[in-house]
Scaffold this active site. Sequence first.
Site, short mmCIF file in Angstrom:
data_model
loop_
_atom_site.label_atom_id
_atom_site.label_comp_id
_atom_site.label_asym_id
_atom_site.label_seq_id
_atom_site.Cartn_x
_atom_site.Cartn_y
_atom_site.Cartn_z
N ASN A 113 0.82 -1.22 0.00
CA ASN A 113 0.00 0.00 0.00
C ASN A 113 0.85 1.27 0.00
O ASN A 113 0.58 2.21 -0.76
CB ASN A 113 -0.94 0.00 1.21
CG ASN A 113 -1.90 -1.18 1.17
OD1 ASN A 113 -1.95 -1.91 0.17
ND2 ASN A 113 -2.66 -1.37 2.23
N SER A 286 -7.02 10.36 -48.13
CA SER A 286 -8.31 9.67 -48.06
C SER A 286 -8.19 8.38 -48.87
O SER A 286 -7.54 8.35 -49.91
CB SER A 286 -9.40 10.56 -48.64
OG SER A 286 -10.48 9.78 -49.09
N LYS A 292 -7.71 14.49 -51.53
CA LYS A 292 -7.77 14.93 -50.13
C LYS A 292 -6.41 14.95 -49.43
O LYS A 292 -5.57 14.10 -49.67
CB LYS A 292 -8.70 14.02 -49.32
CG LYS A 292 -10.16 14.17 -49.63
CD LYS A 292 -10.72 15.55 -49.36
CE LYS A 292 -10.82 15.84 -47.87
NZ LYS A 292 -11.81 15.00 -47.19
N ASN A 294 -5.70 15.56 -45.41
CA ASN A 294 -6.45 15.80 -44.18
C ASN A 294 -5.55 16.13 -42.98
O ASN A 294 -4.50 15.53 -42.82
CB ASN A 294 -7.31 14.57 -43.84
CG ASN A 294 -8.34 14.29 -44.93
OD1 ASN A 294 -8.86 15.22 -45.55
ND2 ASN A 294 -8.61 13.02 -45.16
N GLU A 299 -6.75 16.68 -35.79
CA GLU A 299 -8.05 16.10 -35.42
C GLU A 299 -7.91 15.09 -34.28
O GLU A 299 -8.73 15.05 -33.36
CB GLU A 299 -8.69 15.42 -36.63
CG GLU A 299 -9.18 16.44 -37.65
CD GLU A 299 -9.58 15.76 -38.95
OE1 GLU A 299 -10.58 15.03 -38.94
OE2 GLU A 299 -8.90 15.96 -39.96
N TYR A 326 -6.69 2.06 2.32
CA TYR A 326 -6.47 1.44 1.01
C TYR A 326 -7.59 0.46 0.71
O TYR A 326 -8.03 -0.31 1.56
CB TYR A 326 -5.12 0.69 0.96
CG TYR A 326 -4.91 0.03 -0.39
CD1 TYR A 326 -4.34 0.73 -1.44
CD2 TYR A 326 -5.35 -1.28 -0.62
CE1 TYR A 326 -4.19 0.14 -2.69
CE2 TYR A 326 -5.20 -1.87 -1.87
CZ TYR A 326 -4.62 -1.16 -2.89
OH TYR A 326 -4.48 -1.74 -4.13
N GLN A 331 -6.39 0.17 -7.43
CA GLN A 331 -5.58 -0.39 -8.52
C GLN A 331 -6.05 0.13 -9.88
O GLN A 331 -5.29 0.17 -10.84
CB GLN A 331 -5.65 -1.92 -8.48
CG GLN A 331 -4.81 -2.62 -9.51
CD GLN A 331 -4.69 -4.11 -9.19
OE1 GLN A 331 -4.06 -4.48 -8.22
NE2 GLN A 331 -5.31 -4.93 -9.99
N LYS A 334 -4.29 3.30 -12.07
CA LYS A 334 -3.08 3.33 -12.89
C LYS A 334 -3.33 3.51 -14.38
O LYS A 334 -2.71 4.37 -15.03
CB LYS A 334 -2.26 2.08 -12.63
CG LYS A 334 -1.36 2.24 -11.45
CD LYS A 334 -0.87 0.93 -10.95
CE LYS A 334 -0.97 0.86 -9.45
NZ LYS A 334 -2.29 1.05 -8.88
#
Length: 471
Positions: A113, A286, A292, A294, A299, A326, A331, A334
């Site tokens: 712990n 694309s 295209k 992009n 994004e 604890y 757990q 994480k």
Amino acid sequence: MKPISPVSRSGRFAGGPAVEVAQFTESISFDRRLWRHDIQGSIAHATMLAKIGVLTKKELLAMVRGLNQITKEIAAGKFKWKPELEDVHMNIETELTRRVPAGAKLHTARSRNDQVALDMRMWLRDEIVALLGEIADLQRALVSLGEKNSDVLIPGYTHLQRAQPVYLAHHLLAYVEMLERDCERLWDCHSRVNVCPFGSGALAGSTLPLKRELVAKLLGFVDAKGKVQLTQNSMDAVSDRDFAVEFCAAAALLAVHLSRLSEDLILWASTEFSFIKIADAYTTGSSMMPQKKNPDVAELARGKTGRVIGNLVALLTLLKGLPMTYNRDLQEDKERLFDTADAMRTTTRLMAAMLKNTKVNKAACAAAASDPALLATDLADYLVRKGLPFRRAHHVVGAVVALAEKAGKPLNRLTLAELQSVDPVTGTEVFGRGALGVFDLQRAMAKRNLTGAPGTKEVAKQLARWREQLS
Ligand code: ARG
């Protein structure tokens, strides 16, 4: 997974856990990345145990040698992690004890712990420092792009409608300011991460005369003045994850900032704006439309915000109903923490790289910034200088805009007589020959010299300040 019994079940239990229980409760699949810090913590703990007579010098040396050996094997990818040993802590301790019998003394006055709290704090300290480095690099990329295009003007927008002219650098420096606040928050968070919980045991410390200060010092838990930082309540120390929440909150706001920057870049890269061109290497194609190109990096940077905000909410939700101290629920902290740290480091790095590979289309920016309507407020300011109350000036200029629209000409093409005509009572008094000079963009920019304004001198000053600060 073999149903082997880990040392934590020894004595008390009739046998190993059910296979599906072992699978459900293991964390080695994700907490193994704490191995380096776990070993550092163990070496410091063992050093202290030798100081208080729990280990002999010989035992300490053998253990340190064993742990160093294990370090090399893990780093080389040769260490065999065993899921049946649950987590990183038991994997390393069990293997050490197999090689060095004195390893059986390592867990004296220590619990997983306080061990896991220690490992996470040490891991997060390093992570924050690395992230701060990435943010500074992104800030430098923004400043550089501004410097390379220091004469470029664009419309500033409110409601995504053209509002007033600004230097492109001013717009970019807005993000540098946001990122600086992110750095401050992360540093502030770092000061609370950097507190040593070791010696808290399972929840109630130990009856043995541990030297907490020594362990903390060995592991670098000191403030800027060199003062040792120790947790002051053992129950809080083993159950506290505020430091992880704070990091995830600071990271979420950073993610929001990067998302906004992404949105601007995506708009600017569109044919409609055409303010910037992102290099081919930082764009994607694309699968169907051959023409295209992009802005997927931007994004995805925008998209990452969802998971980073989600991780913050997940952590808060995880903690809200936990009784002291604890609980195994912890757990679950994480993967959320790791995911946020990973997402923000890569996103920040990629944003910087993309900006370093972005060119500004000066002609498109100039065309957009030369819209004289952007200087309508300047015309109102001109009238204020002539003594008109601002509300009246706003109304008069509004009428001028309506007139220009009706006449089908831009504002700066109206004649003086037309300007004067909008207000038969005061028109001739307030509109003089200087009125049309308001639409000289360079002059207009020179006038914006308040601190923090997008004026020519002020933006140059801010660029220089940031260049200096970030060097
Ligand atoms: N793998 C555990 C975690 O990440 C370590 C602590 C386990 N402690 C315990 N008493 N079961 O939280």
